[in-house]
Design a protein around this motif. Structure first.
Motif, PDB file in Angstrom:
ATOM      1  N   UNK A  15       0.811  -1.223   0.000  1.00  0.00           N
ATOM      2  CA  UNK A  15       0.000   0.000   0.000  1.00  0.00           C
ATOM      3  C   UNK A  15       0.844   1.274   0.000  1.00  0.00           C
ATOM      4  N   UNK A  16       2.165   1.124   0.030  1.00  0.00           N
ATOM      5  CA  UNK A  16       3.041   2.283   0.129  1.00  0.00           C
ATOM      6  C   UNK A  16       3.619   2.692  -1.222  1.00  0.00           C
ATOM      7  N   UNK A  17       3.692   3.984  -1.436  1.00  0.00           N
ATOM      8  CA  UNK A  17       4.375   4.517  -2.608  1.00  0.00           C
ATOM      9  C   UNK A  17       5.854   4.602  -2.283  1.00  0.00           C
ATOM     10  N   UNK A  18       6.673   4.078  -3.177  1.00  0.00           N
ATOM     11  CA  UNK A  18       8.125   4.087  -3.009  1.00  0.00           C
ATOM     12  C   UNK A  18       8.712   4.920  -4.135  1.00  0.00           C
ATOM     13  N   UNK A  19       9.637   5.790  -3.770  1.00  0.00           N
ATOM     14  CA  UNK A  19      10.301   6.634  -4.757  1.00  0.00           C
ATOM     15  C   UNK A  19      11.697   6.069  -4.980  1.00  0.00           C
ATOM     16  N   UNK A  20      11.961   5.679  -6.219  1.00  0.00           N
ATOM     17  CA  UNK A  20      13.276   5.169  -6.599  1.00  0.00           C
ATOM     18  C   UNK A  20      14.057   6.318  -7.202  1.00  0.00           C
ATOM     19  N   UNK A  21      15.217   6.645  -6.603  1.00  0.00           N
ATOM     20  CA  UNK A  21      16.060   7.728  -7.109  1.00  0.00           C
ATOM     21  C   UNK A  21      17.518   7.362  -6.879  1.00  0.00           C
ATOM     22  N   UNK A  22      18.289   7.364  -7.938  1.00  0.00           N
ATOM     23  CA  UNK A  22      19.725   7.059  -7.871  1.00  0.00           C
ATOM     24  C   UNK A  22      20.009   5.710  -7.211  1.00  0.00           C
ATOM     25  N   UNK A  23      19.177   4.713  -7.505  1.00  0.00           N
ATOM     26  CA  UNK A  23      19.388   3.373  -6.971  1.00  0.00           C
ATOM     27  C   UNK A  23      18.921   3.157  -5.547  1.00  0.00           C
ATOM     28  N   UNK A  24      18.310   4.174  -4.932  1.00  0.00           N
ATOM     29  CA  UNK A  24      17.822   4.067  -3.553  1.00  0.00           C
ATOM     30  C   UNK A  24      16.298   4.095  -3.564  1.00  0.00           C
ATOM     31  N   UNK A  25      15.686   3.187  -2.817  1.00  0.00           N
ATOM     32  CA  UNK A  25      14.235   3.130  -2.701  1.00  0.00           C
ATOM     33  C   UNK A  25      13.830   3.684  -1.339  1.00  0.00           C
ATOM     34  N   UNK A  26      13.003   4.724  -1.363  1.00  0.00           N
ATOM     35  CA  UNK A  26      12.560   5.363  -0.117  1.00  0.00           C
ATOM     36  C   UNK A  26      11.051   5.581  -0.154  1.00  0.00           C
ATOM     37  N   UNK A  27      10.478   5.592   1.053  1.00  0.00           N
ATOM     38  CA  UNK A  27       9.065   5.938   1.148  1.00  0.00           C
ATOM     39  C   UNK A  27       8.915   7.430   0.880  1.00  0.00           C
ATOM     40  N   UNK A  28       7.693   7.878   0.774  1.00  0.00           N
ATOM     41  CA  UNK A  28       7.445   9.302   0.521  1.00  0.00           C
ATOM     42  C   UNK A  28       7.957  10.185   1.653  1.00  0.00           C
ATOM     43  N   UNK A  29       8.091   9.597   2.859  1.00  0.00           N
ATOM     44  CA  UNK A  29       8.600  10.377   3.988  1.00  0.00           C
ATOM     45  C   UNK A  29      10.120  10.333   4.086  1.00  0.00           C
ATOM     46  N   UNK A  30      10.770   9.569   3.204  1.00  0.00           N
ATOM     47  CA  UNK A  30      12.225   9.522   3.163  1.00  0.00           C
ATOM     48  C   UNK A  30      12.865   8.317   3.813  1.00  0.00           C
ATOM     49  N   UNK A  31      12.072   7.457   4.453  1.00  0.00           N
ATOM     50  CA  UNK A  31      12.634   6.248   5.077  1.00  0.00           C
ATOM     51  C   UNK A  31      13.031   5.247   4.004  1.00  0.00           C
ATOM     52  N   UNK A  32      14.077   4.458   4.274  1.00  0.00           N
ATOM     53  CA  UNK A  32      14.449   3.392   3.348  1.00  0.00           C
ATOM     54  C   UNK A  32      13.290   2.419   3.207  1.00  0.00           C
ATOM     55  N   UNK A  33      13.061   1.981   1.976  1.00  0.00           N
ATOM     56  CA  UNK A  33      11.912   1.113   1.701  1.00  0.00           C
ATOM     57  C   UNK A  33      12.345  -0.295   1.309  1.00  0.00           C
ATOM     58  N   UNK A  34      13.542  -0.673   1.640  1.00  0.00           N
ATOM     59  CA  UNK A  34      14.031  -1.999   1.290  1.00  0.00           C
ATOM     60  C   UNK A  34      15.309  -1.893   0.487  1.00  0.00           C
ATOM     61  N   UNK A  35      15.840  -3.028   0.149  1.00  0.00           N
ATOM     62  CA  UNK A  35      17.107  -3.065  -0.567  1.00  0.00           C
ATOM     63  C   UNK A  35      16.895  -3.228  -2.064  1.00  0.00           C
ATOM     64  N   UNK A  36      17.712  -2.545  -2.832  1.00  0.00           N
ATOM     65  CA  UNK A  36      17.740  -2.731  -4.279  1.00  0.00           C
ATOM     66  C   UNK A  36      19.105  -3.304  -4.691  1.00  0.00           C
TER      67      UNK A  36
END
Length: 109
Positions: A15-36
């Motif tokens: 249910x969470x939106x994850x922002x992928x930027x420069x190889x890092x996956x983060x939630x909309x609030x900036x927390x890490x969202x898992x490993x890539x």
């Protein structure tokens, strides 16, 4: 992680939106969202960070995951009666070739 190996952008993780930027996956609030992290990069990291022999590191990346889903008698290591899935590496641990069921599916260059 659905965003793994994907280009920059927004993806869904449940249910969470994850922002992928420069190889890092983060939630909309900036927390890490898992490993890539790519599996081979993890193997290379363990090889450079530890004194463990490569075969033990490789089993951590292949046989242990197979065992965790009850498939270690089918794949995860090279042994008689198992599927002939394997990876050929060079001395820098870069993938040179891969095979699935004994058939080479990828060869570098």
């Amino acid at each position: 992680m659905r965003a793994g190996l994907m280009s920059d952008g927004e993806y869904q993780l449940g249910e969470f939106t994850v922002v992928m930027k420069d190889g890092m996956a983060r939630t909309e609030t900036g927390s890490l969202a898992g490993s890539t992290l790519k599996l081979m990069d993890g193997v290379k990291n363990l090889k450079s960070w530890s004194s463990e022999p490569l075969y033990k590191i490789w089993h951590s990346a292949s046989l242990s995951p197979a065992a965790s889903i009850g498939k270690d008698m089918e794949f995860g290591s090279i042994s008689s009666g198992k599927r002939a899935d394997y990876v050929v590496l060079n001395e820098k641990l870069d993938v040179q070739a891969t095979a699935v069921d004994g058939v080479v599916r990828y060869r570098k260059g």
